[in-house]
Write a protein that holds these residues in place. Structure first.
Motif, mmCIF file in Angstrom:
data_model
loop_
_atom_site.group_PDB
_atom_site.id
_atom_site.type_symbol
_atom_site.label_atom_id
_atom_site.label_comp_id
_atom_site.label_asym_id
_atom_site.label_seq_id
_atom_site.Cartn_x
_atom_site.Cartn_y
_atom_site.Cartn_z
ATOM 1 N N HIS A 1 6.583 -1.748 47.497
ATOM 2 C CA HIS A 1 5.960 -0.682 46.716
ATOM 3 C C HIS A 1 6.055 -0.967 45.212
ATOM 4 C CE1 HIS A 1 4.770 3.277 45.334
ATOM 5 N NE2 HIS A 1 5.865 3.310 44.617
ATOM 6 N N LYS B 1 -7.841 -2.118 46.992
ATOM 7 C CA LYS B 1 -7.211 -2.860 48.086
ATOM 8 C C LYS B 1 -5.686 -2.838 47.968
ATOM 9 C CE LYS B 1 -10.005 -4.487 50.926
ATOM 10 N NZ LYS B 1 -10.194 -3.747 52.185
ATOM 11 N N GLU C 1 -4.510 0.490 49.167
ATOM 12 C CA GLU C 1 -4.558 0.527 50.634
ATOM 13 C C GLU C 1 -3.410 -0.281 51.239
ATOM 14 O OE1 GLU C 1 -7.631 -0.609 54.281
ATOM 15 O OE2 GLU C 1 -8.232 -0.974 52.207
ATOM 16 N N ALA C 2 -3.165 -1.472 50.694
ATOM 17 C CA ALA C 2 -2.069 -2.306 51.203
ATOM 18 C C ALA C 2 -0.731 -1.610 51.030
ATOM 19 C CB ALA C 2 -2.058 -3.650 50.487
ATOM 20 N N ASN C 3 -0.578 -0.915 49.915
ATOM 21 C CA ASN C 3 0.682 -0.227 49.647
ATOM 22 C C ASN C 3 0.886 0.944 50.601
ATOM 23 O OD1 ASN C 3 3.098 0.112 48.312
ATOM 24 N ND2 ASN C 3 2.220 1.256 46.615
ATOM 25 N N ILE C 4 -0.162 1.698 50.846
ATOM 26 C CA ILE C 4 -0.056 2.840 51.761
ATOM 27 C C ILE C 4 0.267 2.371 53.185
ATOM 28 C CG2 ILE C 4 -1.397 4.691 52.885
ATOM 29 C CD1 ILE C 4 -0.609 5.351 50.008
ATOM 30 N N LYS C 5 -0.446 1.342 53.621
ATOM 31 C CA LYS C 5 -0.303 0.860 55.005
ATOM 32 C C LYS C 5 0.793 -0.186 55.172
ATOM 33 C CE LYS C 5 -5.157 1.652 56.108
ATOM 34 N NZ LYS C 5 -6.430 1.027 56.503
ATOM 35 N N LYS C 6 1.270 -0.743 54.041
ATOM 36 C CA LYS C 6 2.209 -1.874 54.073
ATOM 37 C C LYS C 6 1.658 -2.953 54.997
ATOM 38 C CE LYS C 6 5.218 -0.016 51.283
ATOM 39 N NZ LYS C 6 4.369 0.883 50.501
ATOM 40 N N ASP C 7 0.414 -3.335 54.703
ATOM 41 C CA ASP C 7 -0.349 -4.244 55.546
ATOM 42 C C ASP C 7 -0.471 -5.611 54.890
ATOM 43 O OD1 ASP C 7 -2.279 -5.586 57.047
ATOM 44 O OD2 ASP C 7 -3.462 -3.763 57.387
ATOM 45 N N ILE D 1 -4.085 -7.084 54.393
ATOM 46 C CA ILE D 1 -4.809 -6.636 53.196
ATOM 47 C C ILE D 1 -4.326 -7.424 51.984
ATOM 48 C CG2 ILE D 1 -5.306 -4.687 51.669
ATOM 49 C CD1 ILE D 1 -4.954 -2.868 54.172
#
Length: 127
Positions: A50, A88, A91-97, A100
């Motif tokens: 994060h 992006k 989004e990557a931070n929210i999903k920890k993906d 992405i």
């Protein structure tokens, strides 16, 4: 003793850098923090991921804020690229993906490479 000397050097390099050098430092930082964030996601270190995604987002927000979009279509296009990268990253931070991050990291590196190439061309033109 060495840490203090390094901090003075680092502080002076920022304080006395040209606008172009500061821009290059920012884009280098974006790549660095994005890579750290990606690895932190892989390592399941949520806090570190994060913090580093947010640092990368902050850099792109700064790039967006300082971009003179009245200077032509290229500036508008760069703004759109910066906005896409920030979306992006969010989004990557929210999903920890990590997927992405794998998608956006090459774009961040491309932005860095574009600015390095522009700086090199400007330097050669002024030589």
């Amino acid at each position: 003793m060495y840490t203090n000397g390094y901090n003075v050097y680092k502080n002076n390099s920022v304080n006395y850098a040209s606008k172009e050098q500061l821009l290059l430092m920012l884009v280098d930082g974006a790549v660095k923090f994005a890579k750290i964030a990606r690895q932190a996601i892989v390592d399941k270190d949520i806090k570190k991921a994060h913090e580093n995604v947010v640092k990368t987002e902050d850099i792109f927000l700064e790039l967006m804020a300082t971009l003179d979009t009245s200077s032509g279509k290229w500036a508008e296009n760069m703004f759109a690229v910066y906005r896409f990268i920030n979306e992006k990253l969010f989004e990557a931070n929210i999903k920890k993906d990590v997927a992405i991050m794998d998608e956006v990291l090459p774009l961040i590196e491309d932005v860095r490479n574009i600015w390095y190439e522009a700086e090199e061309r400007a330097r050669k033109a002024n030589a």
